[in-house]
Design a protein around this motif. Structure first.
Motif, PDB file in Angstrom:
ATOM      1  N   ILE A  11     -41.266  26.568 -30.089  1.00  0.00           N
ATOM      2  CA  ILE A  11     -41.464  25.335 -30.860  1.00  0.00           C
ATOM      3  C   ILE A  11     -40.737  24.149 -30.227  1.00  0.00           C
ATOM      4  O   ILE A  11     -41.228  23.024 -30.273  1.00  0.00           O
ATOM      5  CB  ILE A  11     -41.048  25.523 -32.335  1.00  0.00           C
ATOM      6  CG1 ILE A  11     -41.450  24.322 -33.184  1.00  0.00           C
ATOM      7  CG2 ILE A  11     -39.558  25.694 -32.476  1.00  0.00           C
ATOM      8  CD1 ILE A  11     -42.774  24.492 -33.827  1.00  0.00           C
ATOM      9  N   SER A  12     -39.593  24.403 -29.593  1.00  0.00           N
ATOM     10  CA  SER A  12     -38.848  23.308 -28.959  1.00  0.00           C
ATOM     11  C   SER A  12     -39.656  22.692 -27.820  1.00  0.00           C
ATOM     12  O   SER A  12     -39.669  21.471 -27.648  1.00  0.00           O
ATOM     13  CB  SER A  12     -37.491  23.787 -28.461  1.00  0.00           C
ATOM     14  OG  SER A  12     -37.662  24.783 -27.470  1.00  0.00           O
ATOM     15  N   ASP A  13     -40.360  23.536 -27.054  1.00  0.00           N
ATOM     16  CA  ASP A  13     -41.190  23.023 -25.964  1.00  0.00           C
ATOM     17  C   ASP A  13     -42.368  22.218 -26.496  1.00  0.00           C
ATOM     18  O   ASP A  13     -42.736  21.180 -25.943  1.00  0.00           O
ATOM     19  CB  ASP A  13     -41.704  24.164 -25.086  1.00  0.00           C
ATOM     20  CG  ASP A  13     -40.597  24.850 -24.311  1.00  0.00           C
ATOM     21  OD1 ASP A  13     -39.493  24.251 -24.196  1.00  0.00           O
ATOM     22  OD2 ASP A  13     -40.832  25.966 -23.822  1.00  0.00           O
ATOM     23  N   VAL A  14     -42.954  22.695 -27.586  1.00  0.00           N
ATOM     24  CA  VAL A  14     -44.080  21.986 -28.192  1.00  0.00           C
ATOM     25  C   VAL A  14     -43.632  20.624 -28.713  1.00  0.00           C
ATOM     26  O   VAL A  14     -44.309  19.608 -28.505  1.00  0.00           O
ATOM     27  CB  VAL A  14     -44.710  22.835 -29.320  1.00  0.00           C
ATOM     28  CG1 VAL A  14     -45.778  22.048 -30.069  1.00  0.00           C
ATOM     29  CG2 VAL A  14     -45.284  24.126 -28.757  1.00  0.00           C
ATOM     30  N   LEU A  15     -42.473  20.578 -29.374  1.00  0.00           N
ATOM     31  CA  LEU A  15     -41.962  19.302 -29.896  1.00  0.00           C
ATOM     32  C   LEU A  15     -41.635  18.325 -28.771  1.00  0.00           C
ATOM     33  O   LEU A  15     -41.922  17.128 -28.876  1.00  0.00           O
ATOM     34  CB  LEU A  15     -40.731  19.540 -30.769  1.00  0.00           C
ATOM     35  CG  LEU A  15     -41.004  20.181 -32.126  1.00  0.00           C
ATOM     36  CD1 LEU A  15     -39.702  20.487 -32.838  1.00  0.00           C
ATOM     37  CD2 LEU A  15     -41.886  19.299 -32.974  1.00  0.00           C
ATOM     38  N   LYS A  16     -41.040  18.815 -27.687  1.00  0.00           N
ATOM     39  CA  LYS A  16     -40.742  17.950 -26.544  1.00  0.00           C
ATOM     40  C   LYS A  16     -42.024  17.370 -25.960  1.00  0.00           C
ATOM     41  O   LYS A  16     -42.072  16.202 -25.580  1.00  0.00           O
ATOM     42  CB  LYS A  16     -39.974  18.719 -25.470  1.00  0.00           C
ATOM     43  CG  LYS A  16     -38.544  18.996 -25.836  1.00  0.00           C
ATOM     44  CD  LYS A  16     -37.857  19.812 -24.767  1.00  0.00           C
ATOM     45  CE  LYS A  16     -36.462  20.215 -25.212  1.00  0.00           C
ATOM     46  NZ  LYS A  16     -35.811  21.100 -24.266  1.00  0.00           N
ATOM     47  N   GLU A  17     -43.060  18.184 -25.897  1.00  0.00           N
ATOM     48  CA  GLU A  17     -44.339  17.709 -25.371  1.00  0.00           C
ATOM     49  C   GLU A  17     -44.954  16.652 -26.284  1.00  0.00           C
ATOM     50  O   GLU A  17     -45.478  15.637 -25.812  1.00  0.00           O
ATOM     51  CB  GLU A  17     -45.301  18.884 -25.208  1.00  0.00           C
ATOM     52  CG  GLU A  17     -46.585  18.511 -24.519  1.00  0.00           C
ATOM     53  CD  GLU A  17     -47.473  19.716 -24.277  1.00  0.00           C
ATOM     54  OE1 GLU A  17     -48.688  19.498 -24.150  1.00  0.00           O
ATOM     55  OE2 GLU A  17     -46.971  20.853 -24.212  1.00  0.00           O
ATOM     56  N   ILE A  18     -44.886  16.870 -27.587  1.00  0.00           N
ATOM     57  CA  ILE A  18     -45.412  15.888 -28.548  1.00  0.00           C
ATOM     58  C   ILE A  18     -44.657  14.578 -28.432  1.00  0.00           C
ATOM     59  O   ILE A  18     -45.253  13.493 -28.425  1.00  0.00           O
ATOM     60  CB  ILE A  18     -45.329  16.448 -29.984  1.00  0.00           C
ATOM     61  CG1 ILE A  18     -46.338  17.575 -30.165  1.00  0.00           C
ATOM     62  CG2 ILE A  18     -45.575  15.346 -31.011  1.00  0.00           C
ATOM     63  CD1 ILE A  18     -46.192  18.331 -31.456  1.00  0.00           C
ATOM     64  N   ILE A  19     -43.337  14.643 -28.326  1.00  0.00           N
ATOM     65  CA  ILE A  19     -42.514  13.437 -28.207  1.00  0.00           C
ATOM     66  C   ILE A  19     -42.853  12.681 -26.938  1.00  0.00           C
ATOM     67  O   ILE A  19     -43.009  11.461 -26.952  1.00  0.00           O
ATOM     68  CB  ILE A  19     -41.017  13.799 -28.272  1.00  0.00           C
ATOM     69  CG1 ILE A  19     -40.650  14.207 -29.692  1.00  0.00           C
ATOM     70  CG2 ILE A  19     -40.144  12.637 -27.804  1.00  0.00           C
ATOM     71  CD1 ILE A  19     -39.271  14.798 -29.833  1.00  0.00           C
ATOM     72  N   PRO A  26     -37.935   6.649 -27.262  1.00  0.00           N
ATOM     73  CA  PRO A  26     -37.064   5.506 -27.588  1.00  0.00           C
ATOM     74  C   PRO A  26     -36.683   5.439 -29.067  1.00  0.00           C
ATOM     75  O   PRO A  26     -35.533   5.146 -29.407  1.00  0.00           O
ATOM     76  CB  PRO A  26     -37.900   4.288 -27.179  1.00  0.00           C
ATOM     77  CG  PRO A  26     -38.828   4.798 -26.133  1.00  0.00           C
ATOM     78  CD  PRO A  26     -39.141   6.215 -26.539  1.00  0.00           C
ATOM     79  N   GLY A  27     -37.609   5.748 -29.948  1.00  0.00           N
ATOM     80  CA  GLY A  27     -37.302   5.763 -31.376  1.00  0.00           C
ATOM     81  C   GLY A  27     -36.349   6.878 -31.748  1.00  0.00           C
ATOM     82  O   GLY A  27     -35.451   6.697 -32.581  1.00  0.00           O
ATOM     83  N   MET A  28     -36.546   8.027 -31.133  1.00  0.00           N
ATOM     84  CA  MET A  28     -35.657   9.160 -31.378  1.00  0.00           C
ATOM     85  C   MET A  28     -34.240   8.834 -30.890  1.00  0.00           C
ATOM     86  O   MET A  28     -33.261   9.176 -31.545  1.00  0.00           O
ATOM     87  CB  MET A  28     -36.174  10.415 -30.683  1.00  0.00           C
ATOM     88  CG  MET A  28     -37.554  10.857 -31.122  1.00  0.00           C
ATOM     89  SD  MET A  28     -37.575  11.543 -32.764  1.00  0.00           S
ATOM     90  CE  MET A  28     -36.831  13.116 -32.458  1.00  0.00           C
TER      91      MET A  28
END
Length: 98
Positions: A11-19, A26-28
């Motif tokens: 899930i961490s890889d998927v979230l990084k890809e979405i971001i 920049p918002g994060m």
């Protein structure tokens, strides 16, 4: 029976890809820097902080106390290193105290 190719990812890889695909970094970073400021500076500084804004790699901090602003001016480099250390990478390069 036909085997399907495994399409599983952490899930961490998927979230990084979405971001990265949606250009949300920049918002994060802005949210993370605001949270780091609150946790690192403590109640005394937090009470006099009116606004914390990250624009590019510059952190703008609006303070309601001129005495505190002058005191923090001497520790700008330390503030930058503390925030970057808290975030685990170099996000802030300069601090502007207003």
């Amino acid at each position: 029976m036909v085997k399907r190719a495994s399409n599983e990812s952490p899930i961490s890889d998927v979230l990084k890809e979405i971001i990265s695909l949606n250009k949300l970094q920049p918002g994060m970073d802005a949210v993370a820097v605001r949270e780091a400021w609150d946790s690192l500076m403590g109640n005394g500084v937090r009470n006099y902080t009116k606004e914390v804004v990250l624009k590019g790699s510059t952190l703008y901090v609006a303070l309601s106390s001129s005495v505190l602003r002058e005191e923090l001016m001497f520790g700008k480099a330390k503030i930058v290193s503390m925030i970057n250390e808290e975030l685990g990478r170099e996000v802030v390069r300069e601090v502007i105290l207003r």
